[in-house]
Design a protein around this motif. Structure first.
Motif, PDB file in Angstrom:
ATOM      1  N   LEU A 162      -0.487  46.032  30.029  1.00 59.19           N
ATOM      2  CA  LEU A 162      -1.716  45.600  29.362  1.00 59.19           C
ATOM      3  C   LEU A 162      -2.355  44.417  30.074  1.00 59.19           C
ATOM      4  O   LEU A 162      -3.568  44.393  30.290  1.00 59.19           O
ATOM      5  CB  LEU A 162      -1.400  45.236  27.904  1.00 59.19           C
ATOM      6  N   ALA A 163      -1.538  43.442  30.460  1.00 59.64           N
ATOM      7  CA  ALA A 163      -2.071  42.254  31.131  1.00 59.64           C
ATOM      8  C   ALA A 163      -2.657  42.609  32.491  1.00 59.64           C
ATOM      9  O   ALA A 163      -3.736  42.126  32.863  1.00 59.64           O
ATOM     10  CB  ALA A 163      -0.966  41.209  31.283  1.00 59.64           C
ATOM     11  N   ALA A 164      -1.965  43.470  33.245  1.00 58.99           N
ATOM     12  CA  ALA A 164      -2.465  43.862  34.564  1.00 58.99           C
ATOM     13  C   ALA A 164      -3.745  44.682  34.440  1.00 58.99           C
ATOM     14  O   ALA A 164      -4.688  44.516  35.230  1.00 58.99           O
ATOM     15  CB  ALA A 164      -1.403  44.668  35.320  1.00 58.99           C
ATOM     16  N   PHE A 165      -3.787  45.553  33.434  1.00 60.15           N
ATOM     17  CA  PHE A 165      -4.970  46.383  33.233  1.00 60.15           C
ATOM     18  C   PHE A 165      -6.178  45.529  32.842  1.00 60.15           C
ATOM     19  O   PHE A 165      -7.281  45.704  33.392  1.00 60.15           O
ATOM     20  CB  PHE A 165      -4.698  47.425  32.154  1.00 60.15           C
ATOM     21  N   ILE A 166      -5.988  44.602  31.922  1.00 55.29           N
ATOM     22  CA  ILE A 166      -7.092  43.726  31.499  1.00 55.29           C
ATOM     23  C   ILE A 166      -7.556  42.859  32.659  1.00 55.29           C
ATOM     24  O   ILE A 166      -8.752  42.709  32.910  1.00 55.29           O
ATOM     25  CB  ILE A 166      -6.664  42.856  30.300  1.00 55.29           C
ATOM     26  N   GLY A 167      -6.595  42.288  33.394  1.00 53.88           N
ATOM     27  CA  GLY A 167      -6.959  41.457  34.539  1.00 53.88           C
ATOM     28  C   GLY A 167      -7.711  42.234  35.596  1.00 53.88           C
ATOM     29  O   GLY A 167      -8.705  41.757  36.161  1.00 53.88           O
ATOM     30  N   GLY A 168      -7.234  43.463  35.864  1.00 52.11           N
ATOM     31  CA  GLY A 168      -7.908  44.299  36.851  1.00 52.11           C
ATOM     32  C   GLY A 168      -9.312  44.685  36.424  1.00 52.11           C
ATOM     33  O   GLY A 168     -10.240  44.689  37.232  1.00 52.11           O
ATOM     34  N   MET A 169      -9.488  44.999  35.141  1.00 53.96           N
ATOM     35  CA  MET A 169     -10.816  45.369  34.642  1.00 53.96           C
ATOM     36  C   MET A 169     -11.770  44.184  34.675  1.00 53.96           C
ATOM     37  O   MET A 169     -12.964  44.344  34.961  1.00 53.96           O
ATOM     38  CB  MET A 169     -10.701  45.915  33.215  1.00 53.96           C
ATOM     39  N   ILE A 170     -11.261  43.007  34.376  1.00 60.80           N
ATOM     40  CA  ILE A 170     -12.115  41.811  34.448  1.00 60.80           C
ATOM     41  C   ILE A 170     -12.582  41.583  35.875  1.00 60.80           C
ATOM     42  O   ILE A 170     -13.765  41.333  36.133  1.00 60.80           O
ATOM     43  CB  ILE A 170     -11.364  40.571  33.915  1.00 60.80           C
ATOM     44  N   TYR A 171     -11.658  41.692  36.835  1.00 64.67           N
ATOM     45  CA  TYR A 171     -12.040  41.500  38.236  1.00 64.67           C
ATOM     46  C   TYR A 171     -13.004  42.591  38.693  1.00 64.67           C
ATOM     47  O   TYR A 171     -13.967  42.324  39.423  1.00 64.67           O
ATOM     48  CB  TYR A 171     -10.803  41.513  39.130  1.00 64.67           C
ATOM     49  N   ALA A 172     -12.767  43.838  38.244  1.00 66.54           N
ATOM     50  CA  ALA A 172     -13.631  44.948  38.641  1.00 66.54           C
ATOM     51  C   ALA A 172     -15.060  44.773  38.148  1.00 66.54           C
ATOM     52  O   ALA A 172     -15.986  45.376  38.690  1.00 66.54           O
ATOM     53  CB  ALA A 172     -13.059  46.265  38.138  1.00 66.54           C
ATOM     54  N   GLY A 173     -15.243  43.953  37.115  1.00 67.56           N
ATOM     55  CA  GLY A 173     -16.576  43.710  36.593  1.00 67.56           C
ATOM     56  C   GLY A 173     -17.319  42.593  37.295  1.00 67.56           C
ATOM     57  O   GLY A 173     -18.517  42.389  37.049  1.00 67.56           O
ATOM     58  N   THR A 174     -16.659  41.873  38.175  1.00 65.57           N
ATOM     59  CA  THR A 174     -17.303  40.791  38.914  1.00 65.57           C
ATOM     60  C   THR A 174     -17.987  41.357  40.165  1.00 65.57           C
ATOM     61  O   THR A 174     -17.672  42.465  40.603  1.00 65.57           O
ATOM     62  CB  THR A 174     -16.275  39.741  39.334  1.00 65.57           C
ATOM     63  N   PRO A 175     -18.932  40.615  40.781  1.00 62.40           N
ATOM     64  CA  PRO A 175     -19.576  41.111  42.012  1.00 62.40           C
ATOM     65  C   PRO A 175     -18.586  41.480  43.111  1.00 62.40           C
ATOM     66  O   PRO A 175     -18.734  42.547  43.733  1.00 62.40           O
ATOM     67  CB  PRO A 175     -20.488  39.944  42.410  1.00 62.40           C
TER      68      PRO A 175
END
Length: 415
Positions: free
Chosen positions: A111-124
């Protein structure tokens, strides 16, 4: 490298959170309940399994990498759901062997890796890969794509002025081919040349700007900046001749026809941007250097040359190629003239006799421009090859003879 670093950071944070909670005994009571439900006995709070550490690290690393790297949200979710099923599957499988494996640390890591990855994927920076795929696709090589992905150069599609070089290759005997070949074979021959030419130039580092009908246009120096764009364009253009000569040999074997291709190379400042409409738009370049490259390509048919380049291209790439002057032409604004050169080969690739004939031709051009017709003809004729033909040289001999006899010389400035 950019996405590897981001994935590594996400994985470390996720694993640290999961293992920190595991070490603190946060999962102890829920493990006791699940173990009892499965008919097992959960380990005590002071007993930590190495398998838990391995599972957490693997899950955190895998989910962080796939969530950051994959372009489509659906694919990210599918991988995460698959990993979730594997965690519970591992718990059930080990239960058959009377081994209790807690799924909760791995679930927290997922869950933590998925949330972190999705947050980064939303950045430029995180959207950069998806943007590059949507805008450039297969128009650039894998090597160029990776350089753009790891580059800190911002992606600007609203427009910027960039120094770059344009290589234009066109086919000039379509009418003859259409008369000689069936429609199917005509299309096959044309596509064979365009496809091989496009693949070749893209692998040389160019951006495939246009490839349709009878024209192939490739940009060097955009979208990835390159201080040596002129040298790269000249070298690619000369090597493209050999590549397309090979295509023509295939065409002769299959259809007994060859394609008359010519190449123009020009450099200068051009506007790079995303052009077009919502229905049909793409990253491209615009400006006078682009148009002049097309005119240079067409001018080859006047002289019988195969590759012509503008003066700015030679100024930037003169250390990479051997050239000879071809014409001093008026620019579009009619207020200045620009030297046009024929590319003969890569630097230090011509034999001594070819260099000697090139120098004789060059001196002949000087006499020609001084209107010393006899001296020009002497040098042009001395530069004739012992075998084969030199179409530009034959052109200048005929033109000089016409001027000597009082006939006007035609220019191609309106091409």
């Amino acid at each position: 490298m950019r996405y590897f670093k981001a994935s590594l950071i996400c994985a470390i944070i996720a694993a640290a959170i999961a293992l920190g909670l595991y070490e603190a005994g946060v999962f102890h009571f829920i493990d006791q309940w699940l173990a009892a439900f499965l008919g097992q006995v959960a380990p005590g709070m002071d007993r930590h399994s190495p398998a838990q550490y391995a599972a957490v690290i693997l899950i955190a690393s895998g989910i962080a990498w796939t969530t950051v790297d994959l372009n489509h949200a659906g694919a990210k979710i599918l991988v995460a759901v698959g990993a979730l099923a594997e965690i519970f599957g591992l718990t059930l499988v080990l239960n058959f062997y009377d081994v209790y494996f807690s799924p909760f640390p791995a679930l927290v890591a997922l869950l933590a890796a998925f949330i972190g990855g999705m947050i980064y994927a939303g950045t430029p920076p995180g959207r950069r890969k998806r943007t590059l795929m949507e805008v450039f696709g297969d128009r650039i090589s894998d090597a160029t794509f990776k350089k753009l992905l790891d580059s800190n150069v911002p992606l600007c599609f609203t427009g910027e002025v960039r120094a770059a070089s344009v290589v234009v290759c066109e086919i000039f005997n379509h009418d003859e081919l259409m008369e000689s070949l069936s429609t199917e074979h005509f299309v096959a021959a044309t596509n064979l040349l365009l496809r091989r030419g496009a693949d070749f130039l893209v692998e040389k580092g160019g951006y495939l700007d246009d490839c349709a009908g009878e024209t192939l246009r490739v940009i060097f120096g955009a979208p990835l900046p390159d201080d040596n764009h002129a040298e790269a364009a000249c070298e690619a253009a000369l090597k493209l001749v050999d590549e397309l000569d090979g295509v023509n040999r295939e065409c002769m074997e299959k259809w007994n026809q060859a394609l008359d291709f010519r190449i123009g190379v020009n450099s200068g400042e051009m506007v790079c941007a995303a052009y077009g409409s919502n229905r049909l738009g793409t990253f491209s370049v615009a400006g006078e250097p682009v148009d002049f490259a097309r005119r240079l390509c067409a001018a080859n048919t006047v002289y019988g040359s195969r590759v012509l380049a503008g003066s700015h291209t030679l100024e930037l790439g003169q250390h990479a190629v051997e050239v000879r002057p071809m014409e001093l032409v008026r620019t579009r604004d009619e207020r200045s003239r620009e030297e046009v050169y024929e590319l003969l080969g890569l630097r230090n690739s011509l034999p001594d006799d070819a260099l000697e004939r090139r120098d004789l031709f060059w001196k002949g051009i000087i006499y020609y421009r001084e209107q010393l017709w006899d001296e020009a003809l002497d040098h042009f004729r001395a530069a004739l090859p012992a075998e084969g033909i030199d179409a530009p040289l034959d052109f200048y001999i005929r033109r000089t003879e016409q001027l000597r006899d009082g006939l006007p010389a035609l220019e191609w400035s309106r091409l």
